[in-house]
Scaffold this motif. Structure first.
Motif, PDB file in Angstrom:
ATOM      1  N   LYS A  42     -39.879  52.682 -48.608  1.00  0.00           N
ATOM      2  CA  LYS A  42     -40.248  51.262 -48.555  1.00  0.00           C
ATOM      3  C   LYS A  42     -38.994  50.436 -48.268  1.00  0.00           C
ATOM      4  O   LYS A  42     -37.947  50.639 -48.899  1.00  0.00           O
ATOM      5  CB  LYS A  42     -40.852  50.867 -49.907  1.00  0.00           C
ATOM      6  N   VAL A  43     -39.114  49.522 -47.312  1.00  0.00           N
ATOM      7  CA  VAL A  43     -37.952  48.718 -46.918  1.00  0.00           C
ATOM      8  C   VAL A  43     -37.731  47.596 -47.940  1.00  0.00           C
ATOM      9  O   VAL A  43     -38.631  46.807 -48.219  1.00  0.00           O
ATOM     10  CB  VAL A  43     -38.122  48.153 -45.492  1.00  0.00           C
ATOM     11  N   PHE A  44     -36.532  47.564 -48.495  1.00  0.00           N
ATOM     12  CA  PHE A  44     -36.176  46.613 -49.555  1.00  0.00           C
ATOM     13  C   PHE A  44     -35.939  45.217 -48.954  1.00  0.00           C
ATOM     14  O   PHE A  44     -35.178  45.086 -47.999  1.00  0.00           O
ATOM     15  CB  PHE A  44     -34.921  47.119 -50.272  1.00  0.00           C
ATOM     16  N   GLN A  45     -36.589  44.213 -49.511  1.00  0.00           N
ATOM     17  CA  GLN A  45     -36.365  42.817 -49.112  1.00  0.00           C
ATOM     18  C   GLN A  45     -36.574  42.597 -47.614  1.00  0.00           C
ATOM     19  O   GLN A  45     -35.832  41.850 -46.963  1.00  0.00           O
ATOM     20  CB  GLN A  45     -34.928  42.402 -49.499  1.00  0.00           C
ATOM     21  N   ILE A  46     -37.612  43.247 -47.077  1.00  0.00           N
ATOM     22  CA  ILE A  46     -37.806  43.205 -45.623  1.00  0.00           C
ATOM     23  C   ILE A  46     -38.024  41.773 -45.113  1.00  0.00           C
ATOM     24  O   ILE A  46     -37.430  41.382 -44.090  1.00  0.00           O
ATOM     25  CB  ILE A  46     -38.933  44.177 -45.175  1.00  0.00           C
ATOM     26  N   GLU A  47     -38.814  40.983 -45.845  1.00  0.00           N
ATOM     27  CA  GLU A  47     -39.085  39.617 -45.352  1.00  0.00           C
ATOM     28  C   GLU A  47     -37.798  38.790 -45.300  1.00  0.00           C
ATOM     29  O   GLU A  47     -37.571  38.042 -44.353  1.00  0.00           O
ATOM     30  CB  GLU A  47     -40.128  38.888 -46.213  1.00  0.00           C
ATOM     31  N   ALA A  48     -36.951  38.940 -46.320  1.00  0.00           N
ATOM     32  CA  ALA A  48     -35.698  38.169 -46.365  1.00  0.00           C
ATOM     33  C   ALA A  48     -34.788  38.565 -45.201  1.00  0.00           C
ATOM     34  O   ALA A  48     -34.158  37.716 -44.561  1.00  0.00           O
ATOM     35  CB  ALA A  48     -34.994  38.399 -47.699  1.00  0.00           C
ATOM     36  N   HIS A  49     -34.718  39.866 -44.907  1.00  0.00           N
ATOM     37  CA  HIS A  49     -33.870  40.319 -43.800  1.00  0.00           C
ATOM     38  C   HIS A  49     -34.398  39.815 -42.458  1.00  0.00           C
ATOM     39  O   HIS A  49     -33.631  39.364 -41.604  1.00  0.00           O
ATOM     40  CB  HIS A  49     -33.792  41.845 -43.776  1.00  0.00           C
ATOM     41  N   VAL A  50     -35.725  39.913 -42.285  1.00  0.00           N
ATOM     42  CA  VAL A  50     -36.311  39.506 -41.004  1.00  0.00           C
ATOM     43  C   VAL A  50     -36.167  37.991 -40.835  1.00  0.00           C
ATOM     44  O   VAL A  50     -35.853  37.501 -39.758  1.00  0.00           O
ATOM     45  CB  VAL A  50     -37.767  40.000 -40.888  1.00  0.00           C
ATOM     46  N   ARG A  51     -36.314  37.283 -41.938  1.00  0.00           N
ATOM     47  CA  ARG A  51     -36.130  35.823 -41.874  1.00  0.00           C
ATOM     48  C   ARG A  51     -34.694  35.499 -41.448  1.00  0.00           C
ATOM     49  O   ARG A  51     -34.464  34.632 -40.592  1.00  0.00           O
ATOM     50  CB  ARG A  51     -36.433  35.253 -43.260  1.00  0.00           C
ATOM     51  N   ARG A  52     -33.726  36.181 -42.037  1.00  0.00           N
ATOM     52  CA  ARG A  52     -32.327  35.918 -41.677  1.00  0.00           C
ATOM     53  C   ARG A  52     -32.066  36.276 -40.215  1.00  0.00           C
ATOM     54  O   ARG A  52     -31.327  35.595 -39.520  1.00  0.00           O
ATOM     55  CB  ARG A  52     -31.382  36.691 -42.614  1.00  0.00           C
ATOM     56  N   LEU A  53     -32.703  37.366 -39.751  1.00  0.00           N
ATOM     57  CA  LEU A  53     -32.549  37.758 -38.342  1.00  0.00           C
ATOM     58  C   LEU A  53     -33.024  36.635 -37.419  1.00  0.00           C
ATOM     59  O   LEU A  53     -32.356  36.282 -36.441  1.00  0.00           O
ATOM     60  CB  LEU A  53     -33.350  39.041 -38.075  1.00  0.00           C
ATOM     61  N   TYR A  54     -34.182  36.054 -37.763  1.00  0.00           N
ATOM     62  CA  TYR A  54     -34.747  34.991 -36.919  1.00  0.00           C
ATOM     63  C   TYR A  54     -33.924  33.707 -37.035  1.00  0.00           C
ATOM     64  O   TYR A  54     -33.826  32.950 -36.078  1.00  0.00           O
ATOM     65  CB  TYR A  54     -36.237  34.769 -37.246  1.00  0.00           C
ATOM     66  N   GLU A  55     -33.328  33.485 -38.205  1.00  0.00           N
ATOM     67  CA  GLU A  55     -32.456  32.308 -38.355  1.00  0.00           C
ATOM     68  C   GLU A  55     -31.178  32.484 -37.544  1.00  0.00           C
ATOM     69  O   GLU A  55     -30.702  31.535 -36.913  1.00  0.00           O
ATOM     70  CB  GLU A  55     -32.126  32.078 -39.836  1.00  0.00           C
ATOM     71  N   SER A  56     -30.628  33.699 -37.557  1.00  0.00           N
ATOM     72  CA  SER A  56     -29.437  33.976 -36.736  1.00  0.00           C
ATOM     73  C   SER A  56     -29.769  33.748 -35.266  1.00  0.00           C
ATOM     74  O   SER A  56     -28.997  33.139 -34.523  1.00  0.00           O
ATOM     75  CB  SER A  56     -28.967  35.425 -36.924  1.00  0.00           C
ATOM     76  N   ALA A  57     -30.959  34.246 -34.848  1.00  0.00           N
ATOM     77  CA  ALA A  57     -31.382  34.108 -33.451  1.00  0.00           C
ATOM     78  C   ALA A  57     -31.557  32.632 -33.085  1.00  0.00           C
ATOM     79  O   ALA A  57     -31.098  32.186 -32.023  1.00  0.00           O
ATOM     80  CB  ALA A  57     -32.673  34.882 -33.215  1.00  0.00           C
ATOM     81  N   LEU A  58     -32.175  31.883 -34.002  1.00  0.00           N
ATOM     82  CA  LEU A  58     -32.382  30.452 -33.764  1.00  0.00           C
ATOM     83  C   LEU A  58     -31.033  29.746 -33.579  1.00  0.00           C
ATOM     84  O   LEU A  58     -30.875  28.903 -32.705  1.00  0.00           O
ATOM     85  CB  LEU A  58     -33.142  29.858 -34.962  1.00  0.00           C
ATOM     86  N   ALA A  59     -30.067  30.146 -34.414  1.00  0.00           N
ATOM     87  CA  ALA A  59     -28.748  29.509 -34.360  1.00  0.00           C
ATOM     88  C   ALA A  59     -28.038  29.768 -33.033  1.00  0.00           C
ATOM     89  O   ALA A  59     -27.176  28.984 -32.634  1.00  0.00           O
ATOM     90  CB  ALA A  59     -27.891  29.992 -35.533  1.00  0.00           C
ATOM     91  N   ILE A  60     -28.369  30.868 -32.369  1.00  0.00           N
ATOM     92  CA  ILE A  60     -27.726  31.133 -31.071  1.00  0.00           C
ATOM     93  C   ILE A  60     -28.710  30.896 -29.908  1.00  0.00           C
ATOM     94  O   ILE A  60     -28.460  31.342 -28.783  1.00  0.00           O
ATOM     95  CB  ILE A  60     -27.079  32.534 -30.998  1.00  0.00           C
ATOM     96  N   CYS A  61     -29.804  30.187 -30.192  1.00  0.00           N
ATOM     97  CA  CYS A  61     -30.794  29.846 -29.152  1.00  0.00           C
ATOM     98  C   CYS A  61     -31.318  31.095 -28.445  1.00  0.00           C
ATOM     99  O   CYS A  61     -31.434  31.134 -27.222  1.00  0.00           O
ATOM    100  CB  CYS A  61     -30.209  28.871 -28.125  1.00  0.00           C
ATOM    101  N   LEU A  62     -31.625  32.109 -29.235  1.00  0.00           N
ATOM    102  CA  LEU A  62     -32.177  33.357 -28.699  1.00  0.00           C
ATOM    103  C   LEU A  62     -33.606  33.483 -29.217  1.00  0.00           C
ATOM    104  O   LEU A  62     -33.827  33.507 -30.438  1.00  0.00           O
ATOM    105  CB  LEU A  62     -31.322  34.547 -29.169  1.00  0.00           C
ATOM    106  N   GLU A  63     -34.535  33.542 -28.300  1.00  0.00           N
ATOM    107  CA  GLU A  63     -35.925  33.642 -28.718  1.00  0.00           C
ATOM    108  C   GLU A  63     -36.322  35.112 -28.803  1.00  0.00           C
ATOM    109  O   GLU A  63     -36.269  35.838 -27.794  1.00  0.00           O
ATOM    110  CB  GLU A  63     -36.822  32.908 -27.730  1.00  0.00           C
ATOM    111  N   ILE A  64     -36.703  35.550 -29.978  1.00  0.00           N
ATOM    112  CA  ILE A  64     -37.113  36.947 -30.161  1.00  0.00           C
ATOM    113  C   ILE A  64     -38.574  37.058 -29.722  1.00  0.00           C
ATOM    114  O   ILE A  64     -39.420  36.304 -30.205  1.00  0.00           O
ATOM    115  CB  ILE A  64     -36.929  37.393 -31.633  1.00  0.00           C
TER     116      ILE A  64
END
Ligand code: PMP
Length: 285
Positions: A42-64
């Motif tokens: 089971k992936v630990f804290q998956i939602e928090a990690h994925v949220r941070r990934l999307y925030e990092s992407a948003l900060a560099i104007c990268l659309e996932i």
């Protein structure tokens, strides 16, 4: 062991998992990533990690090119497909192939890569005896230049600090910020214990908003321990009763020496041990 790597919706054997030499992730470190951990499949804290990934992407104007829920499902699937129990997962999104120029608008296809593998841990001995680290001369990126809150593929700042630490015989290194305050280590957040209270630098010290850091703050608060997110100096480190680092791969690891100075008794302290036990209980359940 050959792994099945997820690239853009498909699983391929690791030897066939490739990106273009024109990918701006390679040419310029233009992309974002996450390191996640699975316990018992089971992936630990998956939602928090994925949220941070999307925030990092948003900060560099990268659309996932997929939703956060789809990303979570793909990460889970990568773990299952590879039969990983206790493992480490790397999710990477690059800007995609473009031209030799900087212009990110010329990159049309972000590459979504998920690698699930066994976890390479620090040797058990270091968890028992504690780490010896040094403060390095390489300061953490100035937040106004490149925010340390973005987990980008450009990790040179951390790598330069790591090189300096390794040359001094230390596998982790403490980085200060542009104000001379304690920021974080090359791949881990920092905590101190002083007079029964837990201290850690605030986000505006210019650090990654560590997910393990958040978990530890919550565990401590639940246990009635006062947690202060305050600017810290090297002086605070040297006079601390205990010091430990947190990270997805490292979990909680004690630090017993900084810059050749013993911290506290020079042995992993009681609060570090008790929080480590609580952390282990949490990830096992
Ligand atoms: N700081 C840096 C620079 C990191 O790269 C990491 C992750 N390896 C951390 C802190 C710890 O963050 P987390 O607990 O989310 O893994």
């Amino acid at each position: 062991m050959s792994r099945q790597v997820y690239i853009n919706g498909k699983f391929v054997p690791s030897a066939e998992a490739t990106v273009s030499v024109f990918d701006h992730g390679l040419l310029y470190g233009d992309g974002v990533f996450e390191g996640l951990r699975s316990y018992g499949g089971k992936v630990f804290q998956i939602e928090a990690h994925v949220r941070r990934l999307y925030e990092s992407a948003l900060a560099i104007c990268l659309e996932i090119p997929m939703s956060q829920a789809e990303m979570c499902a793909a990460i889970d699937l990568a773990v299952k497909t590879n039969g990983i129990d206790d493992g480490y997962i790397r999710a990477v999104v690059t800007r995609g192939a473009g031209t030799l120029g900087l212009d990110p608008n010329r990159c049309s296809n972000p590459q979504v890569i998920i690698i699930a593998d066994a976890i390479a841990l620090y040797p058990q001995e270091l968890y028992e005896k504690g780490l010896e680290i040094i403060t390095v001369s390489v300061i953490r990126n100035h937040p106004a230049a490149l925010s340390p809150r973005i987990k980008s593929l450009n990790y040179l700042n951390n790598i330069l600090a790591k090189i300096e630490g390794l040359r001094a015989g230390c596998i982790e290194a403490l980085m200060l910020n542009h104000k001379g305050e304690v920021a974080e280590c090359t791949g881990d957040n920092v905590f101190l214990v002083r007079d029964g209270r837990l201290l850690t630098p605030p986000l505006d010290a210019g650090i990654l908003s560590g997910i393990t850091r958040d978990v530890v703050v919550e565990l401590a608060s639940k246990a009635g321990i006062e947690v202060l997110k305050v600017p810290l100096t090297k002086h605070d480190v040297y006079v601390a009763d205990e010091c430990f680092l947190t990270g997805t791969a490292a979990e909680i690891i004690p630090v017993v020496k900084v810059d050749e100075r013993s911290i506290g008794t020079g042995k992993p302290g009681p609060m570090t041990r008790s929080l480590t036990e609580k952390f282990h209980e949490l990830v096992r359940t």
